[in-house]
Design a protein around this motif. Sequence first.
Motif, PDB file in Angstrom:
ATOM      1  N   GLN A  17     -10.024 -26.209   3.430  1.00 43.38           N
ATOM      2  CA  GLN A  17      -8.979 -26.959   2.734  1.00 43.38           C
ATOM      3  C   GLN A  17      -7.881 -26.019   2.238  1.00 43.38           C
ATOM      4  N   VAL A  18      -8.285 -24.883   1.671  1.00 41.18           N
ATOM      5  CA  VAL A  18      -7.296 -23.922   1.195  1.00 41.18           C
ATOM      6  C   VAL A  18      -6.444 -23.413   2.353  1.00 41.18           C
ATOM      7  N   ASP A  19      -7.069 -23.173   3.503  1.00 41.64           N
ATOM      8  CA  ASP A  19      -6.302 -22.742   4.681  1.00 41.64           C
ATOM      9  C   ASP A  19      -5.253 -23.787   5.047  1.00 41.64           C
ATOM     10  N   SER A  20      -5.647 -25.059   5.040  1.00 42.81           N
ATOM     11  CA  SER A  20      -4.704 -26.131   5.360  1.00 42.81           C
ATOM     12  C   SER A  20      -3.577 -26.192   4.333  1.00 42.81           C
ATOM     13  N   GLU A  21      -3.925 -25.993   3.061  1.00 42.77           N
ATOM     14  CA  GLU A  21      -2.912 -26.024   2.011  1.00 42.77           C
ATOM     15  C   GLU A  21      -1.910 -24.879   2.171  1.00 42.77           C
ATOM     16  N   LYS A  22      -2.407 -23.716   2.582  1.00 46.24           N
ATOM     17  CA  LYS A  22      -1.508 -22.578   2.766  1.00 46.24           C
ATOM     18  C   LYS A  22      -0.635 -22.754   4.003  1.00 46.24           C
ATOM     19  N   TYR A 138      -8.802 -25.222  -5.670  1.00 46.85           N
ATOM     20  CA  TYR A 138      -9.697 -24.159  -5.213  1.00 46.85           C
ATOM     21  C   TYR A 138      -8.905 -22.868  -5.040  1.00 46.85           C
ATOM     22  N   LEU A 139      -9.514 -21.767  -5.466  1.00 44.21           N
ATOM     23  CA  LEU A 139      -8.870 -20.462  -5.361  1.00 44.21           C
ATOM     24  C   LEU A 139      -9.792 -19.549  -4.551  1.00 44.21           C
ATOM     25  N   LYS A 140      -9.372 -19.267  -3.320  1.00 45.30           N
ATOM     26  CA  LYS A 140     -10.183 -18.424  -2.439  1.00 45.30           C
ATOM     27  C   LYS A 140      -9.938 -16.963  -2.785  1.00 45.30           C
ATOM     28  N   ILE A 141     -11.009 -16.261  -3.159  1.00 49.90           N
ATOM     29  CA  ILE A 141     -10.854 -14.879  -3.625  1.00 49.90           C
ATOM     30  C   ILE A 141     -11.251 -13.853  -2.563  1.00 49.90           C
ATOM     31  N   ALA A 142     -11.880 -14.305  -1.484  1.00 50.22           N
ATOM     32  CA  ALA A 142     -12.279 -13.389  -0.422  1.00 50.22           C
ATOM     33  C   ALA A 142     -12.450 -14.196   0.859  1.00 50.22           C
ATOM     34  N   GLU A 143     -12.433 -13.490   1.969  1.00 50.38           N
ATOM     35  CA  GLU A 143     -12.621 -14.120   3.268  1.00 50.38           C
ATOM     36  C   GLU A 143     -13.764 -13.429   3.996  1.00 50.38           C
ATOM     37  N   GLY A 144     -14.418 -14.152   4.910  1.00 45.38           N
ATOM     38  CA  GLY A 144     -15.466 -13.560   5.723  1.00 45.38           C
ATOM     39  C   GLY A 144     -16.744 -13.284   4.953  1.00 45.38           C
ATOM     40  N   CYS A 145     -17.675 -12.619   5.612  1.00 46.89           N
ATOM     41  CA  CYS A 145     -18.971 -12.300   4.997  1.00 46.89           C
ATOM     42  C   CYS A 145     -19.606 -11.119   5.715  1.00 46.89           C
ATOM     43  N   SER A 146     -20.150 -10.201   4.936  1.00 45.93           N
ATOM     44  CA  SER A 146     -20.819  -9.029   5.507  1.00 45.93           C
ATOM     45  C   SER A 146     -22.337  -9.129   5.428  1.00 45.93           C
ATOM     46  N   ILE A 187     -13.809 -19.798  -4.913  1.00 46.07           N
ATOM     47  CA  ILE A 187     -14.625 -19.961  -3.713  1.00 46.07           C
ATOM     48  C   ILE A 187     -14.488 -18.737  -2.806  1.00 46.07           C
ATOM     49  N   SER A 188     -15.551 -18.466  -2.087  1.00 46.05           N
ATOM     50  CA  SER A 188     -15.577 -17.551  -0.942  1.00 46.05           C
ATOM     51  C   SER A 188     -16.958 -17.737  -0.340  1.00 46.05           C
ATOM     52  N   GLN A 189     -17.204 -17.115   0.786  1.00 44.46           N
ATOM     53  CA  GLN A 189     -18.528 -17.225   1.373  1.00 44.46           C
ATOM     54  C   GLN A 189     -19.578 -16.541   0.505  1.00 44.46           C
ATOM     55  N   ASP A 190     -19.136 -15.551  -0.276  1.00 40.79           N
ATOM     56  CA  ASP A 190     -20.072 -14.752  -1.075  1.00 40.79           C
ATOM     57  C   ASP A 190     -19.345 -14.174  -2.288  1.00 40.79           C
ATOM     58  N   LEU A 191     -19.321 -14.938  -3.389  1.00 36.70           N
ATOM     59  CA  LEU A 191     -18.656 -14.457  -4.599  1.00 36.70           C
ATOM     60  C   LEU A 191     -19.307 -13.188  -5.145  1.00 36.70           C
ATOM     61  N   THR A 192     -20.622 -13.080  -4.966  1.00 37.06           N
ATOM     62  CA  THR A 192     -21.359 -11.942  -5.527  1.00 37.06           C
ATOM     63  C   THR A 192     -20.820 -10.605  -5.021  1.00 37.06           C
ATOM     64  N   SER A 193     -20.355 -10.579  -3.770  1.00 38.35           N
ATOM     65  CA  SER A 193     -19.883  -9.323  -3.166  1.00 38.35           C
ATOM     66  C   SER A 193     -18.414  -9.036  -3.441  1.00 38.35           C
ATOM     67  N   TYR A 194     -17.763  -9.903  -4.237  1.00 38.01           N
ATOM     68  CA  TYR A 194     -16.333  -9.697  -4.456  1.00 38.01           C
ATOM     69  C   TYR A 194     -16.049  -8.283  -4.978  1.00 38.01           C
ATOM     70  N   GLY A 195     -15.097  -7.614  -4.346  1.00 40.27           N
ATOM     71  CA  GLY A 195     -14.612  -6.318  -4.814  1.00 40.27           C
ATOM     72  C   GLY A 195     -15.261  -5.116  -4.189  1.00 40.27           C
ATOM     73  N   ARG A 221     -14.730 -22.714 -12.582  1.00 37.42           N
ATOM     74  CA  ARG A 221     -16.003 -22.999 -11.911  1.00 37.42           C
ATOM     75  C   ARG A 221     -16.209 -22.014 -10.763  1.00 37.42           C
ATOM     76  N   LEU A 222     -17.463 -21.604 -10.548  1.00 40.58           N
ATOM     77  CA  LEU A 222     -17.786 -20.626  -9.503  1.00 40.58           C
ATOM     78  C   LEU A 222     -18.670 -21.265  -8.438  1.00 40.58           C
ATOM     79  N   HIS A 223     -18.266 -21.056  -7.174  1.00 40.42           N
ATOM     80  CA  HIS A 223     -19.053 -21.583  -6.053  1.00 40.42           C
ATOM     81  C   HIS A 223     -19.557 -20.456  -5.149  1.00 40.42           C
ATOM     82  N   TYR A 224     -20.789 -20.633  -4.678  1.00 41.86           N
ATOM     83  CA  TYR A 224     -21.395 -19.745  -3.677  1.00 41.86           C
ATOM     84  C   TYR A 224     -21.669 -18.336  -4.212  1.00 41.86           C
ATOM     85  N   LEU A 225     -22.538 -18.239  -5.211  1.00 45.18           N
ATOM     86  CA  LEU A 225     -22.988 -16.954  -5.721  1.00 45.18           C
ATOM     87  C   LEU A 225     -24.256 -16.550  -4.975  1.00 45.18           C
TER      88      LEU A 225
END
Length: 430
Positions: A17-22, A138-146, A187-195, A221-225
């Motif tokens: 959704q965020v991608d579509s909004e951007k 929604y505020l996407k703070i990261a992309e992808g996942c490792s 939101i992101s695929q993995d908030l825990t790994s942010y940064g 609010r935090l999603h996907y920890l």
Amino acid sequence: MESNNIKIYTLGCYKNQVDSEKLAGKIEKSGGEVVHTDKFEGNTFILNTCGFIGDAKEESIEAIMQAIKAKKEGKIRRIVVMGCLSERYKKELEQEIPEVDAWFGVDSFDQISYWLNLPKYQETGIARKLANPSHYAYLKIAEGCSRKCSFCAIPNIRGSHHSRPINEIMDEAQWLASKGVKEIILISQDLTSYGIDLYKKQMITQLVSQLSESHLFPWIRLHYLFPASFPEDLLHLMATHENICPYIDIPLQHISDRILKSMHRGIDKASTMALIEKFRNLMPHAALRSTFIIGYPGETNKEFNELLNFISDVRFERVGVFTYSEEEGTAAALLNDDVDETTKNLRAEKLMEIQSKISLEKNVALIGKTLEVLIDRKEGDYFIGRTRYDSPEIDNEVWVKPTSAQLQIGQFYPVFIERADLYEIYGKPC
């Protein structure tokens, strides 16, 4: 310039959704006319697809077929397909579905703008057009996942985890607040790994602290920890800051040690139980949400019953269930998918029967309490909103019937809870 009457139809998750909004924001900044839609129409119809699991892929293909039908009926002139499905299968789709005018993968905003013959614009400010009611975003703070979860194709589609700089995120947060957003959902695929990639250490706590201290939003609010390496300082921050919703969304996927190891989750049962104990001790009032995969290759009756007992003991406030879907290119695809579909579905139903009873009991326990409710919309005589324990579209809703003055969408109200069922809570404004 092919920029009039552009419609964007979005499938899949909130990251899509965020991608579509951007994309919509970029089109508008270039002088185009674009709206988000749930109908198959438009001079140019852009379909943002999901390719995560089998059901999502089927839904995306069906939507493409509906768009083609609408094109033949004259409701659509051109079809553009973007997103995860076309990122994974672009060559095959181009050959099999020639009726689509253009195919793009993820992160293709510039290519789509060029294809639409839009003029270049000065990249200043935030380019984004919200698709949902303006009081939450929604505020996407990261992309992808490792992470290397055996069942997941996201790293193959979206690439490795890459975080956005804190200052860039805060700029977008300021912009969203200026648009009247009251609830921000990270939101992101993995908030825990942010940064970790940018700053060489976990920075999710520092980011959330900065957002909280900015006082831009009443609710954060935090999603996907991700459960492995969960930062305990984040939990302490959530427990002590009123504007961070007491809502912990942590996808556990299973509890059997053997299955967790095969899934490459990086955590075992004992560590999971210890983590949940921390949640309950530090934030006993928090809503704990998780998702689980049923019918993973080799899942035995004993392991499934172990999961059922876990669900019964922990008593999650919110639970989502998926039946295992084999995804090509993943480690689990090399395993024998030996749990038949009937068994998968029966197990999922059994788990949700247990969870439904728990959810109903927890909702009934709210009767007689007064809760803060953010109003999302109006249906008939009712104003429908959510508490800080509920995320949009996936969790409980509060149905409020005002006795005198009308309520306002996007505003907070104290609501006295009078009755409850499995997914809805009913009350009156205080």
